[in-house]
Write an enzyme that holds these catalytic residues in place. Structure first.
Site, PDB file in Angstrom:
ATOM      1  N   LYS A   1     -14.059  36.875  -0.167  1.00  0.00           N
ATOM      2  CA  LYS A   1     -12.738  36.226  -0.134  1.00  0.00           C
ATOM      3  C   LYS A   1     -11.903  36.857   0.979  1.00  0.00           C
ATOM      4  O   LYS A   1     -11.405  37.967   0.848  1.00  0.00           O
ATOM      5  CB  LYS A   1     -11.987  36.375  -1.454  1.00  0.00           C
ATOM      6  CG  LYS A   1     -10.738  35.499  -1.456  1.00  0.00           C
ATOM      7  CD  LYS A   1      -9.555  36.109  -2.168  1.00  0.00           C
ATOM      8  CE  LYS A   1      -8.509  36.780  -1.354  1.00  0.00           C
ATOM      9  NZ  LYS A   1      -7.714  36.043  -0.410  1.00  0.00           N
TER      10      LYS A   1
ATOM     11  N   CYS B   1      -3.482  49.982   8.709  1.00  0.00           N
ATOM     12  CA  CYS B   1      -3.371  51.045   7.677  1.00  0.00           C
ATOM     13  C   CYS B   1      -3.287  52.391   8.355  1.00  0.00           C
ATOM     14  O   CYS B   1      -2.810  53.358   7.772  1.00  0.00           O
ATOM     15  CB  CYS B   1      -4.553  51.111   6.741  1.00  0.00           C
ATOM     16  SG  CYS B   1      -5.450  49.651   6.531  1.00  0.00           S
TER      17      CYS B   1
HETATM   18  C1  UN1 Z   1      -7.014  49.281   9.320  1.00  0.00           C
HETATM   19  O1  UN1 Z   1      -5.903  49.353   9.820  1.00  0.00           O
HETATM   20  O2  UN1 Z   1      -7.146  48.838   8.174  1.00  0.00           O
HETATM   21  O3  UN1 Z   1      -8.837  53.195  13.313  1.00  0.00           O
HETATM   22  C2  UN1 Z   1      -8.265  49.616  10.024  1.00  0.00           C
HETATM   23  C3  UN1 Z   1      -8.317  52.099  13.513  1.00  0.00           C
HETATM   24  C4  UN1 Z   1      -9.187  50.868  13.499  1.00  0.00           C
HETATM   25  C5  UN1 Z   1      -9.358  50.392  12.096  1.00  0.00           C
HETATM   26  C6  UN1 Z   1      -8.062  50.164  11.373  1.00  0.00           C
HETATM   27  N1  UN1 Z   1     -10.458  51.193  14.070  1.00  0.00           N
HETATM   28  O4  UN1 Z   1      -7.131  51.979  13.737  1.00  0.00           O
END
Ligand code: UN1
Length: 498
Positions: free
Chosen positions: A175, A284
């Protein structure tokens, strides 16, 4: 006319049972409809889980290296279609082309790594304590995996989950986020073209409450891999625990970058601009807090405000644009509400703090890169994940104080320290509570073959990336073969005469 997409269940294209649909629009140009997608519910999920269950046995009996070959072929197709996929992704969720190219590349890297793991998936052999007895452990598939992915890395994050699951021998109900269904549909199309058999990978489009939760609640789904908010992660964890599902959660962050007075300030500046405003702060791993040593605080803040206010906003398909829009209207509203809170709680707004307007910007959900200074640890903007182009700047007296501020969060995904003092660097590596620590590099930019994940409320202890992902998507089976032709009792016969 925008293209109408369907679910893929048991190898067949299907509308939602309800017949309902939803639109996917371009956040940089809200008039543009990217596609129409089925608005599915529990009935569609049930059909997809059935299909995944039926396909499971045969798929689990494919030799892992052959499963890996299919994933490798998917990687090859992605290489050939990289530019098209990147453009499609920019239209769908707004981040700039250099970044969507990077997102596709992250998927390609994951494909090649996962494919190669099909020829490893190592277990251990060890000597038995008894004569004529053999012991080993091996990795085996688990069953049906539910994959629920976010919109900020529409290709990379689904591949982090789907490729290791496939190579492990699991079948999948996928999903994708309803803000990025098109990239997800294309990924599934590529895997089908690469040779994934019918029913092994099923996609069900729709909302989290209707589709996501139906997957989590389904008793025949044995694994859930979720990336998204901490609030939803907690709910998933609660529901999944009722049937003892194995759950991997990749949740929020409030990542900080420390800049010490001995740092290369130009380098730190490049890092903070990229970490805080790249992907419009919607990672994130985004840098959400900046902790400056008091000796360079004023100087660095000036340098930063000057550069950040010059960042070019716009449609990410324009190669000169540096910052795209927020993904949708409610996300922009949420970002702006944090500006209001920051001002009310007494932080000093240095730049930004408002919608970016004028010309083509009026067509999309643009927000000005925003910097708050004089932020203290108890302020909301120092505590909560904002997921937008907002940076909260704090002041530290020493490396210890800086690390204490950095650790003062319920999250623990990524972290960064700029320093040329090796003692500071090693102290940071030892004392920072986070899944990832960068020295002299920004908080974003993880590589796919390394473990990825966080501590505290960022997750529940699992890691994605590289071989770590296989620890989640496969089980360990321990095997003993006794060829002595007699009953040998471990522990007892081993020490019979002692
Ligand atoms: C995310 O923001 O969920 O290290 C992943 C990073 C990327 C992955 C981010 N390679 O910022």
């Amino acid at each position: 006319m925008p293209k109408v997409f369907k679910n893929l269940i048991g190898g067949k294209e299907k509308d939602a049972v309800s017949g309902r649909t939803f639109e996917n629009r371009n956040p940089a140009d809200w008039n543009e409809v990217v596609g129409i997608f089925p608005k599915s519910d529990k009935r569609d999920v049930d059909a997809a889980v059935d299909a995944a269950k039926q396909a499971y046995r045969e798929w689990s009996l494919y030799p892992a290296p052959r499963r890996g070959d299919i994933v490798k072929k998917a990687g090859d197709i992605m290489v050939a279609r990289k530019e098209e996929l990147a453009r499609e992704m920019t239209r769908e969720m707004g981040k700039v082309l250099v970044e969507t190219r990077g997102d596709v590349q992250e998927g390609i890297d994951t494909a090649y790594y996962s494919a190669s793991e099909g020829r490893r998936m190592f277990g251990v052999t060890a000597p038995s304590e008894l004569q004529n007895k053999f012991t080993m452990s091996m990795r085996v598939s688990v069953g049906v995996a539910g994959v629920i992915s976010p919109w900020n890395f529409p290709m990379a994050i689904p591949t982090w989950k789907i490729f290791p699951a496939l190579v492990s021998g699991d079948t999948i109900v996928f999903k994708p986020a309803s803000d990025t269904p098109k990239t997800a549909a294309t990924l599934v199309e590529i895997l089908v073209e690469a040779g994934v058999p019918a029913g092994v990978l099923n996609i069900v489009h729709g909302g989290g409450n209707e589709v996501g939760m139906a997957i989590v609640e389904h008793e025949d789904v044995e694994l859930i891999s979720f990336t998204g908010s901490t609030a939803v992660g907690k709910k998933i964890s609660e529901i999944a625990s009722r049937s003892l599902k194995r759950v991997s959660l990749e949740l929020g962050g409030k990542n900080a970058e420390i800049v010490m007075d001995d740092a290369n300030l130009e380098l730190a500046l490049d890092g903070i601009l990229w970490g805080a405003f790249g992907t419009t702060g919607q990672r994130c791993t985004a840098t959400s807090r900046l902790i400056l040593h008091e000796k360079i605080y004023d100087k660095f803040l000036d340098m930063l405000a000057e550069r950040a206010s010059r960042l070019k906003l716009g449609n990410g398909l324009d190669e000169s644009v540096e910052v795209g829009p927020c993904v949708n209207e409610s996300q922009r509203e949420k970002v702006h509400s944090y500006t209001e809170i920051g001002k009310k709680e007494g932080a000093r707004l240095v730049i930004g703090g408002e919608f970016a307007k004028g010309g083509d910007l009026d067509k999309g959900w643009f927000y000005k890169p925003t910097i708050f200074a004089e932020v203290t640890p108890n302020m909301t903007i120092a505590i909560e994940e904002i997921f937008g182009p907002v940076l909260s700047v704090m002041k530290a007296k020493s490396i210890d104080h800086a690390i204490e501020l950095l650790n003062g969060t319920i999250y623990g995904l990524s972290s960064a320290v700029y320093t040329r003092n090796i003692n500071h660097a090693f102290k940071a590596i030892r004392d920072i509570k986070a899944g990832i620590t960068y020295i002299n590099a920004p908080t974003i930019g993880a590589e796919t073959h390394m473990p990825f994940g966080g501590v505290k409320q960022t997750g529940n202890g699992h890691r994605e990336g590289g071989a770590s992902a296989f620890e989640f998507f496969s089980e360990i089976k321990t095997v003993y073969v006794d060829y002595s032709d007699k009953l040998q009792r471990a522990q007892i016969d081993t020490y019979r005469n002692s």
